[in-house]
Design a protein around this motif. Structure first.
Motif, PDB file in Angstrom:
ATOM      1  N   ASP A 133       0.886  -1.161   0.000  1.00 19.93           N
ATOM      2  CA  ASP A 133       0.000   0.000   0.000  1.00 19.93           C
ATOM      3  C   ASP A 133       0.920   1.206   0.000  1.00 19.93           C
ATOM      4  N   GLU A 134       1.416   1.506  -1.168  1.00 22.16           N
ATOM      5  CA  GLU A 134       2.513   2.477  -1.279  1.00 22.16           C
ATOM      6  C   GLU A 134       2.163   3.824  -0.664  1.00 22.16           C
ATOM      7  N   PRO A 135       3.097   4.402   0.059  1.00 21.54           N
ATOM      8  CA  PRO A 135       4.515   4.065   0.089  1.00 21.54           C
ATOM      9  C   PRO A 135       4.914   2.975   1.083  1.00 21.54           C
TER      10      PRO A 135
ATOM     11  N   PRO B 118      -2.588   6.385   1.883  1.00 22.83           N
ATOM     12  CA  PRO B 118      -2.491   5.450   0.755  1.00 22.83           C
ATOM     13  C   PRO B 118      -3.860   4.866   0.396  1.00 22.83           C
ATOM     14  N   ASP B 119      -3.944   4.302  -0.812  1.00 20.28           N
ATOM     15  CA  ASP B 119      -5.220   3.833  -1.360  1.00 20.28           C
ATOM     16  C   ASP B 119      -5.930   2.811  -0.461  1.00 20.28           C
ATOM     17  N   LYS B 120      -5.229   1.747  -0.125  1.00 21.01           N
ATOM     18  CA  LYS B 120      -5.891   0.658   0.615  1.00 21.01           C
ATOM     19  C   LYS B 120      -6.207   1.086   2.052  1.00 21.01           C
ATOM     20  N   THR B 121      -5.365   1.936   2.611  1.00 22.23           N
ATOM     21  CA  THR B 121      -5.636   2.441   3.965  1.00 22.23           C
ATOM     22  C   THR B 121      -6.909   3.279   3.940  1.00 22.23           C
TER      23      THR B 121
ATOM     24  N   TYR C 297      -7.035  -2.556  10.764  1.00 21.33           N
ATOM     25  CA  TYR C 297      -5.888  -2.572   9.870  1.00 21.33           C
ATOM     26  C   TYR C 297      -4.712  -1.921  10.569  1.00 21.33           C
TER      27      TYR C 297
ATOM     28  N   SER D  37      -9.828   1.063   3.757  1.00 20.29           N
ATOM     29  CA  SER D  37     -10.059   0.418   5.057  1.00 20.29           C
ATOM     30  C   SER D  37     -10.751   1.377   6.020  1.00 20.29           C
ATOM     31  N   MET D  38     -10.326   2.639   5.984  1.00 22.71           N
ATOM     32  CA  MET D  38     -10.954   3.630   6.845  1.00 22.71           C
ATOM     33  C   MET D  38     -12.431   3.795   6.487  1.00 22.71           C
TER      34      MET D  38
ATOM     35  N   ILE E 208       0.109  -2.520   4.161  1.00 19.62           N
ATOM     36  CA  ILE E 208      -1.065  -2.570   5.022  1.00 19.62           C
ATOM     37  C   ILE E 208      -1.319  -4.008   5.436  1.00 19.62           C
TER      38      ILE E 208
END
Lengths: 161, 102
Positions: free
Chosen positions: A100-102, B55-58, A114, B61-62, A105
């Motif tokens: 999950d750049e940078p 970031p995208d996936k974070t 998470y 997730s939020m 995750i």
């Protein structure tokens, strides 16, 4: 440089190298560079052929490296967490770790939690800290929605202190 | 998804002002807080500390923690979605506790 005049043995050396490169075939003077400058130029067919092969191999290596980088970026790992802080989980928790750049995750499959970190270890440690924090929150009281009460029950049954 | 438009502190501020979420600082690099409805904790969100963009996936997730899609989270952070609309979204998903009689 004539074949007869070879005070430094350069012609002899040249012939020897050519013989090693081309096997039994020994090129005549018209095929070999005659001056020091020409000797340094890669216009020798055998050398040019080798250079072409080197370029092809280099290009292939670069392409393979790009594919490896892409695989690293898109790969997903599933790990299991069996311990959080000083508590043991009777049934280890499934965790998905991905880029999950940078950073990375780590997401719990069965819980809305998470952790994010600069590397995989940091992301997993963050997730463990979150799980610990959630457990502490849930143990405070019962003022939770039904979904969270179910999660509380699951953790109470699964965590061994 | 507009995660690159928002920094962690912006997300936290919006959640505090719009959803009345009280954040607590975690042990390391995250803050988390509960959204409460009539005194009952309904959703819990974790926001990374620091001033980094999310970031995208974070970000996804939020949104999932708040039971929102990423578009709805964009709306919450920009302006359109307010407390009333958020409650309606949760109500549609049957996530709000039933009112107690008495």
């Amino acid at each position: 440089m004539s074949a007869q005049y070879d005070p430094y043995g350069l012609v002899k050396q040249r012939d020897k190298m050519a013989a090693e490169a081309w096997g039994s075939f020994v090129p005549g003077p018209e095929q070999l560079p005659s001056s020091a400058y020409e000797q340094s130029r890669p216009n020798n067919p055998a050398v040019e052929s080798l250079l072409t092969m080197v370029k092809l191999v280099t290009t292939k290596c670069e392409r393979l490296q790009k594919e490896i980088d892409l695989i690293k970026k898109t790969s997903v790992r599933v790990i299991k967490i069996g311990m959080i802080s000083e508590k043991r989980l009777k049934t280890p928790l499934d965790v998905v770790v991905e880029l999950d750049e940078p950073g990375f995750i780590a997401r719990a499959v069965d819980l809305p939690l998470y952790g994010h970190g600069d590397d995989v270890c940091e992301a997993v440690e963050m997730l463990k800290a979150e799980l610990n924090s959630l457990y502490a929150d849930l143990m405070e009281d019962d003022n939770f929605s039904d979904e969270w009460l179910n999660i509380k029950k699951y953790l109470q049954e699964n965590i061994q202190e | 998804m507009k995660n690159t438009s928002y920094k962690s502190q912006h997300v936290r501020k919006r959640c505090e002002t719009k959803l009345d979420i009280e954040f607590r600082d975690g042990r390391s690099s995250e803050s988390n807080g509960w959204f409460k409805y009539e005194g009952v904790k309904v959703t819990r969100i974790t926001v990374p500390k620091g001033r980094k963009f999310i970031p995208d996936k974070t970000y996804k997730s939020m949104a999932q923690q708040l039971k929102l899609t990423t578009d709805q989270l964009d709306g919450l952070l920009e302006c359109p979605i307010k407390m009333k609309q958020y409650l309606e979204i949760l109500k549609e998903q049957n996530l709000l506790p039933k009112p107690t009689r008495g």
